[in-house]
Motif scaffolding. Structure first.
Motif, PDB file in Angstrom:
ATOM      1  N   VAL A 173       0.794  -1.151  -0.108  1.00 27.08           N
ATOM      2  CA  VAL A 173       0.005  -0.178   0.088  1.00 27.08           C
ATOM      3  C   VAL A 173       0.796   1.356  -0.240  1.00 27.08           C
ATOM      4  N   LEU A 174       0.439   2.259  -0.888  1.00 21.04           N
ATOM      5  CA  LEU A 174       1.304   3.478  -0.730  1.00 21.04           C
ATOM      6  C   LEU A 174       0.318   4.479  -1.331  1.00 21.04           C
ATOM      7  N   SER A 175       0.909   5.703  -1.131  1.00 20.70           N
ATOM      8  CA  SER A 175       0.014   6.995  -1.208  1.00 20.70           C
ATOM      9  C   SER A 175       0.897   7.764  -2.294  1.00 20.70           C
ATOM     10  N   THR A 176       0.406   8.583  -3.152  1.00 21.03           N
ATOM     11  CA  THR A 176       0.758  10.099  -3.643  1.00 21.03           C
ATOM     12  C   THR A 176       1.088  11.087  -2.647  1.00 21.03           C
ATOM     13  N   ASN A 177       1.789  11.986  -3.226  1.00 23.21           N
ATOM     14  CA  ASN A 177       2.085  13.145  -2.412  1.00 23.21           C
ATOM     15  C   ASN A 177       2.069  14.331  -2.950  1.00 23.21           C
TER      16      ASN A 177
END
Length: 300
Positions: A173-177
């Motif tokens: 799981v990862l997110s954009t910034n």
């Protein structure tokens, strides 16, 4: 009449010839556990609920900017009628995870055997709402992504296909910034960060310093220590025209532009500024309008 649900002996993860079993226990149903062996002796029996066996007990992911990975040995969870699935009459066994929205896009990835044979891999589904009224945000084999609201909770359901039963799986799981609200960090002295603005949007925050026009950018947060920090994208790895802008403020809705730099080491940039102890700052790494690529950000 009793029906056998699960059994095991000589679990390699247990010392001294012990065993372990896992199963989904339907609420309100009584189960009997028979402990037996090839010999007589003493034993200790521990019964615990798996953390992520139901929507009410999800295993949390904590997004920090780096991808977060979980590897599971098997699916152990409820048979859930997935509202994301077109076939709502068939439940699938699966496991539950949760993540808090960053204000950016959150992606969930698995390692599929092949794109042409995705039905043999895990199904990934993402929901908003609460366990009693889940709203489907996205669902697919191999990889899903959805825009999130800052500080809102989301659920991830990882379920097995008909041919992928009781096999190990891994999810990332990862997110954009690309929004201030989803800034990665806090970053600090000594950090070396590789990033990209390729998929980022353009922000309308106040301009100052050397910047008169801004393209797509990504955000990082910094907590002041009473020292001067330098932010530096000057590197052969950086392959686009970068701009650096430093803001001060505890809330993304009320930021003050302190300094912006552009093209002071070729088309890359560095910026130096004192940061008051305990105060929060935001650094925007952007490109000139139309300029996108990858960069390395060093803090010293």
């Amino acid at each position: 009449e009793l029906t056998c649900v699960v059994g095991n002996e000589n679990d390699q993860s247990c010392n001294g010839g012990g065993s372990s079993v896992s199963w989904f226990a339907t609420q309100g149903k009584t189960y009997f556990i028979l402990v037996h062996g090839f010999d007589v002796g003493n034993f200790a029996l521990n019964v615990d609920e798996a953390e992520n066996s139901s929507c009410s007990t999800p295993q949390p992911f904590f997004l920090t900017g780096d991808p977060q990975t979980i590897v599971s040995e098997t699916f152990v969870g409820e048979y859930f009628l997935n509202p994301c699935s077109q076939d709502t009459s068939v439940g699938r066994e699966g496991a539950w995870y949760s993540v808090t929205g960053t204000g950016g896009t959150v992606s969930v990835n698995s390692w599929c055997s092949s794109a042409s044979n995705a039905e043999q891999d895990v199904l990934l589904s993402m929901y908003s709402g609460d366990c009693s009224s889940l709203r489907c945000m996205a669902s697919a084999a191999c990889s899903v992504a959805t825009a999130t609201t800052y500080a809102e909770d989301y659920f991830i359901y990882v379920s097995q296909s008909e041919t992928n039963v009781d096999t190990p799986y891994a999810i990332e799981v990862l997110s954009t910034n690309d929004r201030c609200e989803s800034a990665f960090g806090p970053i600090s002295r000594g950090d070396v960060i590789r990033g990209s603005n390729i998929d980022a949007g353009t922000d309308s925050y106040e301009l100052c310093g050397d910047t008169t026009a801004r393209g797509a950018g990504v955000w990082y947060s910094v907590i002041g220590t009473g020292q001067v920090l330098t932010f530096f994208t000057c590197s052969d790895f950086t392959d686009f025209d970068t701009q650096l802008t430093l803001y001060k403020g505890d809330d993304c809705g009320y930021l003050s532009c302190l300094l912006s730099k552009d093209d002071n080491c070729g088309t890359a940039t560095w910026l130096t500024h004192p940061l008051e102890e305990g105060h929060r700052y935001f650094l925007l790494v952007s490109g000139k309008p139309g300029s996108r690529g990858k960069f390395v950000l060093q803090v010293f």
